[in-house]
Design an enzyme around this catalytic site. Structure first.
Site, PDB file in Angstrom:
ATOM      1  N   SER A 148       0.857  -1.179   0.000  1.00 41.38           N
ATOM      2  CA  SER A 148       0.000   0.000   0.000  1.00 41.38           C
ATOM      3  C   SER A 148       0.896   1.232   0.000  1.00 41.38           C
ATOM      4  O   SER A 148       1.664   1.443   0.942  1.00 41.38           O
ATOM      5  CB  SER A 148      -0.902  -0.012   1.237  1.00 41.38           C
ATOM      6  N   LYS A 174      -1.229  -1.096  -4.347  1.00 43.01           N
ATOM      7  CA  LYS A 174      -2.346  -0.183  -4.066  1.00 43.01           C
ATOM      8  C   LYS A 174      -1.762   1.208  -3.912  1.00 43.01           C
ATOM      9  O   LYS A 174      -0.742   1.384  -3.249  1.00 43.01           O
ATOM     10  CB  LYS A 174      -3.032  -0.659  -2.794  1.00 43.01           C
ATOM     11  N   LYS A 176      -2.783   5.218  -2.822  1.00 35.01           N
ATOM     12  CA  LYS A 176      -3.805   6.075  -2.238  1.00 35.01           C
ATOM     13  C   LYS A 176      -4.135   7.180  -3.232  1.00 35.01           C
ATOM     14  O   LYS A 176      -3.251   7.669  -3.950  1.00 35.01           O
ATOM     15  CB  LYS A 176      -3.286   6.692  -0.931  1.00 35.01           C
ATOM     16  N   ASP A 201      -7.094   3.404  -3.371  1.00 32.82           N
ATOM     17  CA  ASP A 201      -7.842   3.505  -2.109  1.00 32.82           C
ATOM     18  C   ASP A 201      -8.055   4.984  -1.796  1.00 32.82           C
ATOM     19  O   ASP A 201      -7.084   5.738  -1.673  1.00 32.82           O
ATOM     20  CB  ASP A 201      -7.051   2.826  -0.978  1.00 32.82           C
ATOM     21  N   GLU A 226     -11.036   1.155  -3.663  1.00 35.38           N
ATOM     22  CA  GLU A 226     -11.369   0.878  -2.266  1.00 35.38           C
ATOM     23  C   GLU A 226     -11.978   2.119  -1.613  1.00 35.38           C
ATOM     24  O   GLU A 226     -11.440   3.218  -1.726  1.00 35.38           O
ATOM     25  CB  GLU A 226     -10.083   0.447  -1.533  1.00 35.38           C
ATOM     26  N   ASP A 251     -13.926  -1.035   2.802  1.00 39.78           N
ATOM     27  CA  ASP A 251     -13.007  -1.176   3.934  1.00 39.78           C
ATOM     28  C   ASP A 251     -13.706  -0.606   5.174  1.00 39.78           C
ATOM     29  O   ASP A 251     -14.381  -1.346   5.915  1.00 39.78           O
ATOM     30  CB  ASP A 251     -11.695  -0.435   3.591  1.00 39.78           C
ATOM     31  N   LYS A 275     -10.144  -6.267   7.797  1.00 42.96           N
ATOM     32  CA  LYS A 275      -9.107  -5.980   8.796  1.00 42.96           C
ATOM     33  C   LYS A 275      -9.594  -6.636  10.070  1.00 42.96           C
ATOM     34  O   LYS A 275     -10.679  -6.273  10.580  1.00 42.96           O
ATOM     35  CB  LYS A 275      -8.933  -4.473   8.989  1.00 42.96           C
ATOM     36  N   GLY A 303      -4.305  -4.060   6.057  1.00 47.32           N
ATOM     37  CA  GLY A 303      -3.277  -3.812   7.076  1.00 47.32           C
ATOM     38  C   GLY A 303      -3.509  -2.483   7.754  1.00 47.32           C
ATOM     39  O   GLY A 303      -4.263  -1.638   7.261  1.00 47.32           O
TER      40      GLY A 303
END
Ligand code: OSB
Ligand code: MG
Length: 381
Positions: A148, A174, A176, A201, A226, A251, A275, A303
């Site tokens: 990520s 991934k 952001k 995400d 996400e 998420d 998670k 995570g």
């Protein structure tokens, strides 16, 4: 509803006699700041629970942050809920399932509940001399890797981070995104890495008014987007999903098996990020993964920039049925120069991660490093 068979066995496990309980807060500097659309963290403040039983010590890590910029629980609320409401319920002559039923009277606060549940499961695994995944009822396997990448200052910095991930052999990347730092940035990564398994995400940065902008992501062959909309929404994601070809992954919105059921029934997502802390523990995670697998919905393990303790928990969890996609499980070196537990997570052949060998989590907590990093230590029992 068909529950995964192994859950019955876990629920009937007796709660061990706990001789000593400590809550320890540690602070570890990150090797680099980690930014989402909401906040940028420069260090990891983790709340640890230490359980001692008949000379065996188990450590578990709460996934909360000191702040509410990802989730409503914070290290402060978790300490309060653990001390005042949950830890007093941890008594022998109960089963783990019975304890979880009592925990159910406390509304929400899944991260606090998960900290105890994980600690007890790790303790029982250690006492029996078996690896955690075996206690959970799942055979060992190599775990898929995923990195990520936080928001970066420049597209060049982002491309360098993706380049590093590709060179290391990560199974997916991934990145952001946030409003205005999205289309052009994704385009740059996609042009440079046409075949990369890539996803984004947003941590809830958009609203339905941005549906047109989000739809532009469809041209980049992303695995998923996400949590594009609010952390507390399920319904509007179902409206958005109908307008987009790209799969939505939830998420923040999913706190339980029931939330997952609502999201699936509404068509709010095609993928779920589990998670274990956010959903209240390993048993609920296994329940959600099984529920989703039965309905053809992919899940993966998210995570929370965990230390070596929480990182190992996530690795063991991914042996469970249903974890079909690479998660946010990456090498320790992306976060810490010196972790409080070892050995560090590294990628092996083919980009896979091996389950740490040995009883319990298979990682060793280094007490001196905890002492070194501790900013608060409370003995409760
Ligand atoms: O949204 O998945 C998230 C980290 C902190 C808070 C929220 C998120 C994340 C990550 C990093 O994406 C996951 C990791 O590398 O552990
Ligand atoms: Mg997320």
């Amino acid at each position: 509803m068909n529950e995964p068979a192994s859950l019955k066995a876990l629920e009937s496990l007796p709660v061990p006699q706990i001789d000593r309980i400590d809550l320890v807060t540690v602070r570890l500097p990150f090797v680099a700041p980690f930014g989402t659309s909401v906040y940028t963290w420069t260090d990891k403040e983790a709340l640890l629970l230490r359980l001692e039983s008949g000379g065996v010590t188990a450590w578990s890590e709460c996934v909360s942050d000191p702040d509410p910029f990802y989730f409503y629980e914070t290290n402060g609320t978790v300490r309060h809920i653990l001390k005042r409401f949950l830890l007093p319920l941890v008594e022998p002559a109960k089963t783990l399932g019975g304890l979880m039923t009592e925990f159910g009277h406390v509304r929400g606060h899944g991260m606090a509940k998960a900290t105890i549940e994980n600690g007890l499961l790790i303790l029982i695994a250690l006492q029996r001399g078996v690896p955690l995944h075996e206690l959970l009822g799942f055979p060992a396997k190599r775990i898929m890797s995923g990195l990520s990448i936080g928001l970066k200052e420049t597209p060049d910095a982002l491309l360098a981070a993706v380049e590093h991930a590709v060179a290391r052999g990560y199974h997916r990347v991934k990145m952001k995104v946030k409003k205005g730092q999205d289309i052009e940035w994704v385009k740059a990564v996609r042009e440079r890495f046409p075949k990369l398994r890539l996803m984004v995400d947003a941590n809830g940065d958009y609203t339905l008014a941005d549906a047109g902008r989000l739809k532009r992501l469809d041209e980049f062959d992303l695995m998923m987007v996400e949590q594009p909309l609010s952390y507390s929404d399920i319904y509007e994601h179902s409206v958005l999903q109908k307008t987009m070809a790209t799969a939505i992954c939830l998420d923040e919105s999913i706190h339980s098996r029931a939330d997952a059921a609502a999201a699936i029934a509404l068509g709010a997502c095609r993928i779920i990020n589990i998670k274990q802390g956010r959903v209240g523990g390993l048993m609920e995670s296994i329940r959600i993964a099984g529920y989703c697998a039965d309905r053809g919905v992919d899940v993966w393990s998210g995570g929370m920039d965990e230390t070596g303790i929480g990182r190992a928990v996530n690795i063991h969890l991914q042996t469970a049925a249903g974890f079909s996609l690479p998660g946010d499980t990456s090498e320790t070196s992306n976060y810490f120069d010196q972790d409080i537990a070892g050995p560090p997570v590294v990628l092996g052949a083919g980009g896979f991660i091996d389950i740490p060998a040995g009883p319990g989590l298979g990682v060793t907590v280094v007490p001196e490093r905890i002492l070194d990093r501790a900013v608060r230590w409370e003995r409760l029992r």
